[in-house]
Design a protein around this motif. Structure first.
Motif, PDB file in Angstrom:
ATOM      1  N   GLN A  21      -8.323   5.051  -1.879  1.00 10.89           N
ATOM      2  CA  GLN A  21      -9.223   4.881  -0.747  1.00 10.89           C
ATOM      3  C   GLN A  21      -9.030   6.005   0.277  1.00 10.89           C
ATOM      4  OE1 GLN A  21     -11.499   2.107  -0.592  1.00 10.89           O
ATOM      5  NE2 GLN A  21     -10.766   1.985  -2.708  1.00 10.89           N
ATOM      6  N   ARG A  59     -10.813  -8.553  -0.816  1.00  7.07           N
ATOM      7  CA  ARG A  59      -9.939  -7.382  -0.788  1.00  7.07           C
ATOM      8  C   ARG A  59      -9.729  -6.734  -2.162  1.00  7.07           C
ATOM      9  NH1 ARG A  59      -5.473  -7.691   3.239  1.00  7.07           N
ATOM     10  NH2 ARG A  59      -3.995  -7.875   1.507  1.00  7.07           N
ATOM     11  N   LEU A  68       0.845  -1.182   0.000  1.00  7.28           N
ATOM     12  CA  LEU A  68       0.000   0.000   0.000  1.00  7.28           C
ATOM     13  C   LEU A  68       0.885   1.238   0.000  1.00  7.28           C
ATOM     14  CD1 LEU A  68      -0.226   1.495   3.066  1.00  7.28           C
ATOM     15  CD2 LEU A  68      -1.350  -0.679   3.557  1.00  7.28           C
ATOM     16  N   GLU A 105     -11.762  -5.148  -4.159  1.00  7.26           N
ATOM     17  CA  GLU A 105     -12.443  -3.878  -4.420  1.00  7.26           C
ATOM     18  C   GLU A 105     -11.564  -2.689  -4.024  1.00  7.26           C
ATOM     19  OE1 GLU A 105     -15.225  -1.626  -6.132  1.00  7.26           O
ATOM     20  OE2 GLU A 105     -15.227  -3.828  -6.074  1.00  7.26           O
ATOM     21  N   ARG A 106     -10.781  -2.835  -2.959  1.00  3.74           N
ATOM     22  CA  ARG A 106      -9.958  -1.711  -2.490  1.00  3.74           C
ATOM     23  C   ARG A 106      -8.835  -1.354  -3.466  1.00  3.74           C
ATOM     24  NH1 ARG A 106      -5.987  -3.837   2.376  1.00  3.74           N
ATOM     25  NH2 ARG A 106      -4.700  -5.223   1.085  1.00  3.74           N
ATOM     26  N   THR A 107      -8.542  -2.259  -4.397  1.00  2.00           N
ATOM     27  CA  THR A 107      -7.455  -2.009  -5.351  1.00  2.00           C
ATOM     28  C   THR A 107      -7.922  -1.229  -6.583  1.00  2.00           C
ATOM     29  OG1 THR A 107      -7.759  -4.040  -6.665  1.00  2.00           O
ATOM     30  CG2 THR A 107      -6.450  -4.212  -4.644  1.00  2.00           C
ATOM     31  N   ARG A 108      -9.221  -1.008  -6.715  1.00  2.00           N
ATOM     32  CA  ARG A 108      -9.751  -0.445  -7.956  1.00  2.00           C
ATOM     33  C   ARG A 108      -9.613   1.080  -8.035  1.00  2.00           C
ATOM     34  NH1 ARG A 108     -12.059  -4.834 -10.220  1.00  2.00           N
ATOM     35  NH2 ARG A 108     -13.169  -6.337  -8.891  1.00  2.00           N
ATOM     36  N   LYS A 109      -9.498   1.753  -6.868  1.00  2.00           N
ATOM     37  CA  LYS A 109      -9.380   3.212  -6.865  1.00  2.00           C
ATOM     38  C   LYS A 109      -8.774   3.653  -5.538  1.00  2.00           C
ATOM     39  CE  LYS A 109     -14.094   3.880  -5.133  1.00  2.00           C
ATOM     40  NZ  LYS A 109     -15.414   4.498  -5.376  1.00  2.00           N
ATOM     41  N   PHE A 154      -3.729   0.334  -3.068  1.00  2.00           N
ATOM     42  CA  PHE A 154      -3.392  -1.026  -2.670  1.00  2.00           C
ATOM     43  C   PHE A 154      -3.011  -1.852  -3.900  1.00  2.00           C
ATOM     44  CE2 PHE A 154      -6.139   0.463   0.711  1.00  2.00           C
ATOM     45  CZ  PHE A 154      -5.555  -0.057   1.866  1.00  2.00           C
ATOM     46  N   THR A 157      -5.200   6.297  -0.364  1.00  2.00           N
ATOM     47  CA  THR A 157      -4.355   5.114  -0.233  1.00  2.00           C
ATOM     48  C   THR A 157      -4.590   4.174  -1.406  1.00  2.00           C
ATOM     49  OG1 THR A 157      -4.435   5.281   2.170  1.00  2.00           O
ATOM     50  CG2 THR A 157      -3.757   3.167   1.242  1.00  2.00           C
TER      51      THR A 157
END
Length: 340
Positions: free
Chosen positions: A268, A260, A201, A262-266, A275, A273
């Motif tokens: 945060q 996990r 991250l 979904e957090r990598t798509r844009k 990922f 942040t």
């Protein structure tokens, strides 16, 4: 691509009502990794969680269970620590391990400071310096310089002597790392001679692309490197090969990654942040994705970041699969004979 150093990072989780089995299994995992030929084993230091809250204490125990593997902590948040007392603890671990300790650090106010209040602080935290200067104070203490002037001595039952941090741990200051995740932290680490820990991250500064952001941090670190010794960069990625896993574990791994993604798509949150996606796949698929990772191609030290709350046999399977099927194809060779 030439990865010459492979390590792993374990969270050291344990059951809420019975911490011993989890901590003991983490110590056993360090020995297992050493037998597989891994170059270093790292533990997270986390507070108020079911995890290792005192990395120095844990690694002191690990130093007596292992003989060769590097022992690291990633990262100690200096806002919780006294820079002199922590230096004494770390120096003791380095001596016990015969110079195998690696210390990852970060600056900033303690995350749970408001909750802890006077359980942690002796005064108003608004008057405490939680900046990078606190990290620099730790290094200054570890340097072991004599205290006071030439006429300053300490009298003790052991005799008369000049005061200094004890035990001395020569070389440990060269094995201090800073947990980078922003341009500012990467620049500071390079300018002040701390090795750089990069993870999965970082802060999305000037870009929404995780890898572009991390490459910018790496470039800034290297361009500001201030020491005569070569800079070291250790890159962390969540890597879970499925080759040797049974059907139940493979499902657990897939569910973990799916939860996990979904957090990598844009970016945060307010800090934007970013990922990196978890690498959960067969060894061949993971190898292909690592070869496409632009940051992997720029470093020679790679660290597997193990997920939270997996079973001990799953951690062992992940480490064994990676060391046998992936790491050698990245250019790595085990430090000892791999377990048959």
């Amino acid at each position: 691509m030439a990865i010459t150093h492979i390590g792993f990072l374990t969270p050291g989780n344990h059951p809420e009502d019975d911490p011993f089995p989890g901590l003991e299994q983490s110590l056993q995992l360090f020995r297992f990794g050493e037998d597989l030929g891994y170059d270093s084993a790292w533990v997270r230091q986390r507070h108020l969680e079911r995890a290792v809250s005192s990395a120095a204490t844990f690694l002191a125990a690990a130093s007596q269970r292992t003989s060769r593997i590097g022992l690291g902590t990633a990262v100690i948040q200096m806002g919780y620590e006294n820079p002199f007392r922590l230096a004494e603890d770390l120096a003791t671990v380095d001596v016990l391990s015969r110079g195998r300790l690696h210390v990852g650090l970060s600056a900033g106010a303690p995350l749970h400071g408001a909750l802890l209040g006077d359980r942690l602080f002796d005064g108003d935290p608004k008057g405490i310096d939680f900046s990078h200067a606190r990290v620099a104070r730790l290094r200054a203490n570890l340097a072991g310089e004599l205290l006071g002037d030439d006429d300053t001595f300490i009298e003790s039952p052991a005799g008369r002597g000049r005061p200094r941090l004890n035990p001395p741990a020569p070389g440990l200051t060269d094995r201090l790392w800073y947990g980078g995740g922003s341009l500012r932290s990467a620049e500071w680490a390079g300018r002040n001679g701390f090795n750089l820990l990069l993870g999965n991250l970082n802060a999305g500064e000037k870009t929404d692309d995780f890898y572009a952001a991390q490459l910018s941090q790496l470039d800034l670190f290297l361009s500001n490197w201030s020491e005569a010794r070569p800079p070291r960069v250790a890159l962390g990625r969540v890597i879970v090969p499925t080759d040797g896993a049974d059907a139940r574990s493979r499902k657990r791994y897939r569910d973990f990654a799916a939860g996990r993604i979904e957090r990598t798509r844009k970016p945060q949150g307010e800090r934007r942040t970013l990922f990196a996606p978890d690498l959960v796949a067969t060894s061949d698929e993971i190898l292909e994705r690592l070869r496409k990772d632009a940051v992997v191609g720029r470093v020679n030290e790679l660290r597997l970041e193990l997920p939270y709350d997996f079973a001990q046999e799953e951690y062992e399977q992940i480490l064994a699969d990676f060391s046998r099927h992936i790491a050698p194809r990245l250019g790595w060779r085990p430090a000892v004979t791999t377990i048959a």
